[in-house]
Design a protein around this motif. Sequence first.
Motif, PDB file in Angstrom:
ATOM      1  N   LEU A   1      63.828  90.292 157.183  1.00 60.18           N
ATOM      2  CA  LEU A   1      63.231  91.236 156.249  1.00 60.18           C
ATOM      3  C   LEU A   1      62.000  90.627 155.588  1.00 60.18           C
ATOM      4  O   LEU A   1      61.974  89.412 155.334  1.00 60.18           O
ATOM      5  CB  LEU A   1      64.258  91.619 155.173  1.00 60.18           C
ATOM      6  N   PRO A   2      60.999  91.441 155.315  1.00 59.51           N
ATOM      7  CA  PRO A   2      59.792  90.909 154.647  1.00 59.51           C
ATOM      8  C   PRO A   2      60.130  90.332 153.279  1.00 59.51           C
ATOM      9  O   PRO A   2      61.053  90.786 152.610  1.00 59.51           O
ATOM     10  CB  PRO A   2      58.891  92.152 154.522  1.00 59.51           C
ATOM     11  N   PHE A   3      59.351  89.335 152.891  1.00 58.52           N
ATOM     12  CA  PHE A   3      59.459  88.690 151.575  1.00 58.52           C
ATOM     13  C   PHE A   3      60.796  87.959 151.385  1.00 58.52           C
ATOM     14  O   PHE A   3      61.238  87.763 150.252  1.00 58.52           O
ATOM     15  CB  PHE A   3      59.254  89.702 150.437  1.00 58.52           C
ATOM     16  N   THR A   4      61.430  87.614 152.509  1.00 59.76           N
ATOM     17  CA  THR A   4      62.643  86.789 152.407  1.00 59.76           C
ATOM     18  C   THR A   4      62.450  85.552 153.291  1.00 59.76           C
ATOM     19  O   THR A   4      61.966  85.690 154.436  1.00 59.76           O
ATOM     20  CB  THR A   4      63.882  87.566 152.875  1.00 59.76           C
TER      21      THR A   4
ATOM     22  N   GLY B   1      62.324  83.799 149.195  1.00 61.07           N
ATOM     23  CA  GLY B   1      61.288  83.882 148.170  1.00 61.07           C
ATOM     24  C   GLY B   1      60.099  82.983 148.486  1.00 61.07           C
ATOM     25  O   GLY B   1      60.124  82.176 149.421  1.00 61.07           O
ATOM     26  N   VAL B   2      59.055  83.134 147.663  1.00 61.34           N
ATOM     27  CA  VAL B   2      57.819  82.396 147.922  1.00 61.34           C
ATOM     28  C   VAL B   2      58.055  80.880 147.921  1.00 61.34           C
ATOM     29  O   VAL B   2      57.637  80.172 148.838  1.00 61.34           O
ATOM     30  CB  VAL B   2      56.754  82.762 146.871  1.00 61.34           C
ATOM     31  N   ILE B   3      58.702  80.382 146.876  1.00 61.85           N
ATOM     32  CA  ILE B   3      58.908  78.930 146.765  1.00 61.85           C
ATOM     33  C   ILE B   3      59.842  78.404 147.842  1.00 61.85           C
ATOM     34  O   ILE B   3      59.538  77.387 148.484  1.00 61.85           O
ATOM     35  CB  ILE B   3      59.388  78.556 145.342  1.00 61.85           C
ATOM     36  N   PRO B   4      61.001  79.039 148.116  1.00 65.64           N
ATOM     37  CA  PRO B   4      61.832  78.551 149.225  1.00 65.64           C
ATOM     38  C   PRO B   4      61.101  78.569 150.559  1.00 65.64           C
ATOM     39  O   PRO B   4      61.270  77.668 151.380  1.00 65.64           O
ATOM     40  CB  PRO B   4      63.018  79.522 149.226  1.00 65.64           C
ATOM     41  N   MET B   5      60.270  79.614 150.785  1.00 64.31           N
ATOM     42  CA  MET B   5      59.563  79.722 152.053  1.00 64.31           C
ATOM     43  C   MET B   5      58.514  78.612 152.193  1.00 64.31           C
ATOM     44  O   MET B   5      58.333  78.030 153.270  1.00 64.31           O
ATOM     45  CB  MET B   5      58.897  81.104 152.171  1.00 64.31           C
ATOM     46  N   ARG B   6      57.835  78.310 151.101  1.00 66.24           N
ATOM     47  CA  ARG B   6      56.760  77.316 151.134  1.00 66.24           C
ATOM     48  C   ARG B   6      57.194  75.962 150.573  1.00 66.24           C
ATOM     49  O   ARG B   6      56.341  75.153 150.206  1.00 66.24           O
ATOM     50  CB  ARG B   6      55.565  77.833 150.324  1.00 66.24           C
ATOM     51  N   ARG B   7      58.502  75.761 150.526  1.00 71.40           N
ATOM     52  CA  ARG B   7      59.025  74.567 149.854  1.00 71.40           C
ATOM     53  C   ARG B   7      58.512  73.265 150.484  1.00 71.40           C
ATOM     54  O   ARG B   7      58.006  72.381 149.787  1.00 71.40           O
ATOM     55  CB  ARG B   7      60.561  74.589 149.908  1.00 71.40           C
TER      56      ARG B   7
ATOM     57  N   TYR C   1      67.135  82.914 148.147  1.00 74.93           N
ATOM     58  CA  TYR C   1      66.977  81.518 148.553  1.00 74.93           C
ATOM     59  C   TYR C   1      66.860  81.364 150.063  1.00 74.93           C
ATOM     60  O   TYR C   1      66.247  80.414 150.556  1.00 74.93           O
ATOM     61  CB  TYR C   1      68.165  80.683 148.063  1.00 74.93           C
ATOM     62  N   GLU C   2      67.460  82.300 150.785  1.00 72.45           N
ATOM     63  CA  GLU C   2      67.460  82.214 152.239  1.00 72.45           C
ATOM     64  C   GLU C   2      66.930  83.524 152.822  1.00 72.45           C
ATOM     65  O   GLU C   2      66.907  84.563 152.155  1.00 72.45           O
ATOM     66  CB  GLU C   2      68.882  81.967 152.763  1.00 72.45           C
ATOM     67  N   ALA C   3      66.493  83.460 154.081  1.00 71.23           N
ATOM     68  CA  ALA C   3      65.971  84.654 154.768  1.00 71.23           C
ATOM     69  C   ALA C   3      67.094  85.652 155.006  1.00 71.23           C
ATOM     70  O   ALA C   3      68.229  85.273 155.291  1.00 71.23           O
ATOM     71  CB  ALA C   3      65.336  84.247 156.084  1.00 71.23           C
ATOM     72  N   LYS C   4      66.758  86.931 154.874  1.00 68.67           N
ATOM     73  CA  LYS C   4      67.717  88.002 155.112  1.00 68.67           C
ATOM     74  C   LYS C   4      67.316  88.734 156.394  1.00 68.67           C
ATOM     75  O   LYS C   4      66.118  88.930 156.659  1.00 68.67           O
ATOM     76  CB  LYS C   4      67.740  88.987 153.939  1.00 68.67           C
TER      77      LYS C   4
END
Length: 376
Positions: A43-46, A48-54, A33-36
């Motif tokens: 980290l890449p891909f953190t 997730g897609v939907i949280p990032m583009r929410r 749900y949040e960036a790591k």
Amino acid sequence: MNPVIQVLLMALIGALIGGMTNTIAIKMLFRPYEAKYLFGKRLPFTPGVIPMRREEASAKLGDIITGHLLTPEVFEEKLKSPETDQLIMHFIDRQIETIETERLTPSYFLERLSSGLTDKIVLSFNEEIRLKVSEEGNKLYGRTIDDIMPPDALNAVDSKVAHLAYDINDKLVQYISSDKGYSDIYTMVDELTENRGRLARSLKYIMTKDSLTERVQSELLKLIQQEKMINIENRVIEDEYNKIKQSELQELTTHSDLDNILNSIIKVLQEKIDIREILNTPITDFNKELFDRFKNYGKYQLKDNFIEYSGKNMSKIMNKLQLAEVIKKQIDSFELSKMESLVMDVANKEFKMIMLLGYVLGGIVGVVQGVIVLFF
């Protein structure tokens, strides 16, 4: 190694890779749900897609819904449908019935809009009366009597003043000719002959007080009834009357008098126009005939006007409501865990099929790879 076992092993490995890849891809739609961060770097891909583009997705979704789904034309068409017509009519009937049975007042609806609104309106109305009366009173204070009085009233007073000298003379003649007038003249003659020197006292030896009184009475009547005397009186009255007409109100009254007059007018107006009593009067009691006419006929016109107005102004109404912004805020405020759970519940079968397809495709790719290895 046995070629068959080798192909099956590669198929198994391929199936696991394909299935796990799809499973991880599905999970990465929402998680994390949040960036790591590692050593201060994301980290890449953190997340997730939907949280990032929410935020971007919620804005696009709001634009799509208001631009293509919930358009003004859709609402206008829905407003003009028989179902909506019936619904609005039912709502109006219910409100009329409630107003009539519960004897609701305008104050009731004002308090529903905002607590204390009735008191605010009463205070505002009474203050407006005070301001307007004071404002007009101060304007009148600097104007002349001639300018203040209405033309009809001024003409009536002019007519009375023109005959005032004759009216006064008639009253004087009646008074002097009366017993009261005779008695007052006799008293003055007696004072004259007794207290005004020798010459005045000698008159009583020449004429009796009664005869002297009669003579004075007769001469006064002749003097008063002369046209010349009447003209003098009329001229004096008109001169004084014209002076009064040309005088400003402030010359005849003080500021204290003006304040008392204005306060009296304000008090009378506030008592006669009791806005609190009006607001606390049941709506049905304002005009029974008018209320019955509205209940039988006017409600249909109200419904038609509401639908027509809403239809013509639907674009403006939707712009004011800012539905796209509302949708975006609602999506942004929705918890990601709940959103994930909702999406998973709705598309659970499809996601399982995607994962199964990953296993199948991975297995097929493993078999193909195993065959290629055997031949080459």
